[in-house]
Design an enzyme around this catalytic site. Structure first.
Site, short mmCIF file in Angstrom:
data_model
loop_
_atom_site.label_atom_id
_atom_site.label_comp_id
_atom_site.label_asym_id
_atom_site.label_seq_id
_atom_site.Cartn_x
_atom_site.Cartn_y
_atom_site.Cartn_z
N GLU A 267 0.79 -1.24 0.00
CA GLU A 267 0.00 0.00 0.00
C GLU A 267 0.82 1.29 0.00
O GLU A 267 0.60 2.17 0.83
CB GLU A 267 -0.95 0.00 1.20
CG GLU A 267 -2.02 -1.07 1.12
CD GLU A 267 -3.03 -1.01 2.26
OE1 GLU A 267 -2.77 -0.34 3.29
OE2 GLU A 267 -4.10 -1.63 2.13
N GLU A 369 -6.15 -8.31 0.25
CA GLU A 369 -6.72 -7.95 1.55
C GLU A 369 -8.20 -7.67 1.37
O GLU A 369 -8.60 -6.96 0.45
CB GLU A 369 -6.04 -6.71 2.14
CG GLU A 369 -4.64 -6.91 2.66
CD GLU A 369 -4.12 -5.70 3.44
OE1 GLU A 369 -4.97 -4.91 3.94
OE2 GLU A 369 -2.90 -5.53 3.53
#
Length: 482
Positions: A267, A369
């Site tokens: 991320e 995720e």
């Protein structure tokens, strides 16, 4: 006596001393790590762990890896189970909150510090005495994820774990990088536990995705990067980027034989502007070259969409063995929280088409995720000391609104209503549908102390996640969605 295996504790202290005092090659050898490109092995205490034997870290260049102690004969690990990426479906779970702390996953760890200003691993190292921080973390590393977890993960029909790893836990030396090797104020010592986890995974036939979850300077400013800050500087300082590349190289040299997929960075904040997005783009290219420069074949490389959406990466790095990691959450804005349960399901169904289109014309894509949560009610999900948007306890902004009480939407599932648990099953299935349409999925997360809606382990126990991930109650759940 410490509440953790004393032999492994000695290893942790040994590795920690390398960081804190910068000792040389001779002292490093005394920590018993031999650097080879093959399979790094942590040798645990023999028997039940009370024999007093001293474990060592070893590596072998052979295709067979063994675990042994100074008082017992070697036991070979099984050969790697073949997995055909792009054909077989990745069905996995994240080992969140283990080697990179997150306050909402293990609030007790943070509460035990007695200091409300400890909000991440950075401030833990900054505000606690070094011995106190090491003792606290060592107990956590040793108990949060154990071999029993790998056994249960395999028994649940899962074939992958994703292990988040912070750069501060990777014992770079001056021979490994031209940049700084300081990790201050972080606490060293997780590396032996990381190696032990890799060996447990191999032993029990579970494939491994390793992701660099925290980079120097923080790649996004979130506490899950190690440092909660409004001013992340990973992309602003070339040395941070270089050190991250060197960290990847070290991980692959030391443990590449036990890793199936290496995710270059979790991320990174591409939304911070063109300077960041261009740095990330070049980092993906350089990271791929770094990994392949160590191990040319046998390890796949994963990149992420950097919050820019997968279409921003059309025709990018379309090399064989590259995977895109896409994260799907619907709870971090009032607009998302306003959705009804059915609207959450319908929104997820929209990814079937968009992600399938991207993966078929670009690179393999995995929902790396996602969770069952549709509120941000879990304690400290938004940061230690920070409330929830759902019940309007989040720091006030002009558009704040109250969505409802957090009661019985989080915590123990014993308080969940039948309707809520039915929805949790439907929401789990629709996101499975998305992942199975592409190359797979990895649920976040395996366990959480007090947020059962986020826990795969508790979902199995509570029945909204089936023991066999291919079981379905709601066939064609997306057939009515546009």
């Amino acid at each position: 006596m410490p509440p953790y295996p004393p032999c492994l504790h000695c290893l942790v202290i040994c590795w920690a001393s390398l960081f804190w005092f910068g000792v040389g090659a001779e002292a490093r050898q005394k920590c018993s790590l031999q650097a080879h490109i093959a399979q790094a092995v942590l040798q645990p205490p023999s028997g039940t762990g009370d024999s007093g034997s001293t474990p060592t870290l070893t590596a072998s260049a052979s295709s067979s890896t063994s675990i042994s102690t100074s008082t017992s004969s070697s036991t070979d690990l099984p050969a790697a189970t073949p997995f055909n990426y792009g054909t077989d479906k990745i069905r996995g779970v994240n080992l969140g909150g283990w080697l990179v702390l997150e306050p909402w996953i293990t609030p007790s760890v943070f509460e035990s510090t007695g200091n409300d200003n400890v909000v991440d691993e950075y401030t833990m190292g900054q505000l606690l005495a070094s011995d106190d921080a090491l003792n606290l973390l060592t107990k956590h590393w040793d108990t949060w994820i154990t071999e029993d977890d790998f056994i249960a993960i395999k028994a649940a029909g899962l074939n992958h774990v994703r292990i988040p790893l912070g750069y501060w836990s990777v014992p770079l030396t001056a021979q490994d990088t031209n940049t700084s090797t300081s990790i201050a104020p972080y606490t060293a010592g997780a590396w032996p536990y990381f190696l032990r986890g890799l060996n447990w995974a191999r032993k029990h036939g579970v494939h491994v995705i390793v992701d660099i979850h925290g980079a120097p300077g923080s790649q996004n400013g979130y506490d899950n990067s190690g440092q909660r800050t409004n001013n992340p500087v990973w992309a602003s300082n070339p040395d941070n980027v270089t050190r991250t590349l060197d960290t990847l190289g070290y991980v692959m040299r030391q443990a590449g034989g036990l890793i199936d997929v290496i995710e270059l960075l979790n991320e990174p904040a591409g939304f911070r502007g063109s300077d960041w997005s261009s740095t990330i783009r070049q980092f993906w290219l350089d990271g791929y070259d770094t990994v392949k420069g160590v191990i040319e074949s046998g390890v796949n490389v994963m990149i992420g969409d950097a919050f820019l959406g997968v279409d921003s990466w059309t025709n990018f790095l379309t090399n064989s063995g590259v995977l895109m990691d896409f994260h799907e959450y619907q709870l971090f804005s009032d607009g998302e929280l306003n959705r009804t349960w059915q609207q959450h399901i319908d929104f997820a169904c929209g990814y079937v088409s968009s992600l399938s289109s991207f993966s078929s014309s670009n690179i393999w894509t995995v929902v790396g995720e996602w969770s069952n949560a549709v509120t941000d009610c879990a304690q400290w999900l938004n940061g230690r000391g920070v409330g929830a948007r759902w019940d309007n306890t989040y720091p006030q902004i002009s558009t704040s609104q109250y969505h409802g009480s957090c009661s019985n939407y989080t915590g123990s599932y014993s308080g969940f209503s039948d309707d809520y648990m039915t929805f949790l099953r439907m929401y789990w299935e629709v996101q499975i549908e998305v992942g199975e349409t592409i190359q797979g999925w990895v649920f976040w997360t395996w366990k959480a102390e007090n947020a059962d809606e986020w826990s795969y382990q508790r979902g199995l126990e509570g029945g909204w996640i089936p023991q066999d991930p291919t079981d379905r109650l709601y066939l064609n759940i997306c057939s009515g969605s546009s």
